[in-house]
Design a protein around this motif. Structure first.
Motif, PDB file in Angstrom:
ATOM      1  N   GLY A 155     118.673  74.035 -12.813  1.00  0.00           N
ATOM      2  CA  GLY A 155     118.386  75.164 -11.926  1.00  0.00           C
ATOM      3  C   GLY A 155     119.645  75.781 -11.341  1.00  0.00           C
ATOM      4  N   ILE A 156     120.500  74.936 -10.767  1.00  0.00           N
ATOM      5  CA  ILE A 156     121.743  75.441 -10.162  1.00  0.00           C
ATOM      6  C   ILE A 156     122.681  75.980 -11.235  1.00  0.00           C
ATOM      7  N   GLY A 157     122.816  75.207 -12.314  1.00  0.00           N
ATOM      8  CA  GLY A 157     123.758  75.589 -13.363  1.00  0.00           C
ATOM      9  C   GLY A 157     123.416  76.913 -14.028  1.00  0.00           C
ATOM     10  N   ILE A 158     122.154  77.097 -14.375  1.00  0.00           N
ATOM     11  CA  ILE A 158     121.740  78.340 -15.038  1.00  0.00           C
ATOM     12  C   ILE A 158     121.847  79.526 -14.081  1.00  0.00           C
ATOM     13  N   THR A 159     121.502  79.284 -12.802  1.00  0.00           N
ATOM     14  CA  THR A 159     121.627  80.362 -11.803  1.00  0.00           C
ATOM     15  C   THR A 159     123.066  80.826 -11.676  1.00  0.00           C
ATOM     16  N   VAL A 160     123.993  79.863 -11.559  1.00  0.00           N
ATOM     17  CA  VAL A 160     125.411  80.215 -11.444  1.00  0.00           C
ATOM     18  C   VAL A 160     125.891  80.918 -12.716  1.00  0.00           C
ATOM     19  N   LEU A 161     125.468  80.393 -13.873  1.00  0.00           N
ATOM     20  CA  LEU A 161     125.853  81.001 -15.150  1.00  0.00           C
ATOM     21  C   LEU A 161     125.447  82.476 -15.211  1.00  0.00           C
ATOM     22  N   LEU A 162     124.185  82.748 -14.870  1.00  0.00           N
ATOM     23  CA  LEU A 162     123.694  84.128 -14.938  1.00  0.00           C
ATOM     24  C   LEU A 162     124.384  85.030 -13.915  1.00  0.00           C
ATOM     25  N   LEU A 163     124.663  84.490 -12.716  1.00  0.00           N
ATOM     26  CA  LEU A 163     125.349  85.284 -11.696  1.00  0.00           C
ATOM     27  C   LEU A 163     126.762  85.649 -12.134  1.00  0.00           C
ATOM     28  N   MET A 164     127.483  84.676 -12.705  1.00  0.00           N
ATOM     29  CA  MET A 164     128.861  84.927 -13.140  1.00  0.00           C
ATOM     30  C   MET A 164     128.902  85.941 -14.276  1.00  0.00           C
ATOM     31  N   ILE A 165     127.963  85.818 -15.214  1.00  0.00           N
ATOM     32  CA  ILE A 165     127.912  86.779 -16.320  1.00  0.00           C
ATOM     33  C   ILE A 165     127.540  88.160 -15.805  1.00  0.00           C
ATOM     34  N   THR A 166     126.627  88.213 -14.833  1.00  0.00           N
ATOM     35  CA  THR A 166     126.222  89.494 -14.258  1.00  0.00           C
ATOM     36  C   THR A 166     127.399  90.197 -13.590  1.00  0.00           C
ATOM     37  N   VAL A 167     128.177  89.443 -12.810  1.00  0.00           N
ATOM     38  CA  VAL A 167     129.354  90.019 -12.148  1.00  0.00           C
ATOM     39  C   VAL A 167     130.352  90.513 -13.197  1.00  0.00           C
TER      40      VAL A 167
END
Length: 331
Positions: free
Chosen positions: A142-154
């Motif tokens: 949950g945490i890992g995928i959320t961070v992954l998607l946020l970083m890619i979005t930025v």
């Protein structure tokens, strides 16, 4: 030396300030400042007046710049395409270089974010496998995928923003250009001054890429604990991200000089094929993203699927080289 350097040098030889020279020429101090920083070029009357004031010939002031300018054909003899060639003014060139210098660290940061995006997921998955700090697979995912998607979005937001800002200069990638008086000399001087920084950043980046595998190799030989190995994978990604950041930062700036000088990857011949290569590159990376997401979401092995990116990066270089050879053969 270019005209800007000669104006500055002759002014100082005569012991004049920019204000004093401006007063003698009937212009503002800001105008003299722009001449000396190569942001603009004085008109012919000012050049004649300066030659008289400095006690030099106009040939001395202009010869280095004129030596870089090809003698144009008469308009009735020039080919049709040369009559419609895009001209780049000094002001436009300066604005373009400033924009590229501003965007280079931003784009490099966005690329680094994309490279680092799976690192948190990988590290947390290792901690979950060894049951450390009470982290479960669900929490790690949950945490890992959320961070992954946020970083890619930025990262993607940065790319889109920079692309929109520089859209008006897209013609430099695809069209033949002709720079106005003084532009080539100014750009070449900046490029020569930047060479040392470019070589340093590239050298450090290459060393980081070579050394990045060592922590992972050593930890694999010394321990079988998952969390240590995943930490080393995270460290590997950090080192790669720093290296790529350095490559991108200096590569964009160097590319901006080459675009205006029509050198390197931006010669007139290469510009013609750049459109095709750009489209093929876009399709290639869309396929890579699709493969990465399909593999990751179906198997939920995010700690493994990150390997798609370095493999895709290596294959991309070979793939584009083949495309260039095909395009060259067709010519």
């Amino acid at each position: 030396m270019i005209l800007a350097d000669k104006i500055r040098e002759e002014r100082k030889k005569n012991g004049w300030s920019q204000e004093e020279l401006a007063e003698k020429l009937g212009v503002s101090r800001q105008a003299v400042s722009k001449w000396e920083s190569a942001q603009s070029v004085p008109d012919l009357n000012r050049i004649l007046k300066m030659a008289e004031l400095f006690g030099v010939t106009t040939d001395y002031l202009l010869k280095d710049e004129l030596g870089q300018m090809a003698s144009p054909l008469p308009m009735d003899e020039a080919p049709e395409e040369s009559r419609n060639i895009r001209k780049v003014s000094m002001e436009e060139a300066v604005d373009f270089l400033k924009l590229q210098e501003k965007q280079a660290p931003l784009i490099a940061f966005g690329v680094s974010l994309c490279i680092l995006s799976p690192s948190i997921l990988i590290v947390l998955s290792g901690l979950a496998d060894d049951k450390l700090f009470g982290i479960t697979d669900k929490v790690a995912g949950g945490i890992g995928i959320t961070v992954l998607l946020l970083m890619i979005t930025v990262g993607v937001f940065i790319f889109i923003k920079c692309a929109n800002e520089s859209q008006k200069y897209d013609y430099l990638n695809t069209e033949a250009i002709e720079t106005e008086y003084g532009v080539s000399g100014m750009v070449r001087e900046k490029k020569n001054a930047f060479t040392g920084k470019f070589n340093l950043f590239v050298s450090i980046g290459v060393v980081l890429c070579i050394l990045s595998c060592l922590p992972l190799i050593i930890s694999g030989l010394l321990t079988d604990k998952t969390y240590i190995i995943t930490l080393m994978v995270g460290l590997l990604l950090v080192m790669i991200a720093i290296a790529v950041n350095m490559f991108v930062r200096v590569g964009i700036v160097k590319g901006s000089y080459e675009k205006l000088l029509q050198e390197g990857d931006y010669t007139i011949g290469k510009k013609k094929s750049s459109v095709v290569i750009g489209r093929i590159s876009g399709a290639y990376w869309c396929v890579v993203v699709a493969v990465y997401l399909a593999w990751s979401l179906t198997g939920m092995k995010w700690e493994v699927t990150w390997v798609v990116w370095p493999v895709a990066g290596v294959l991309y270089g070979a793939f584009i080289s083949i495309v260039k050879l095909v395009l060259k053969a067709e010519e």
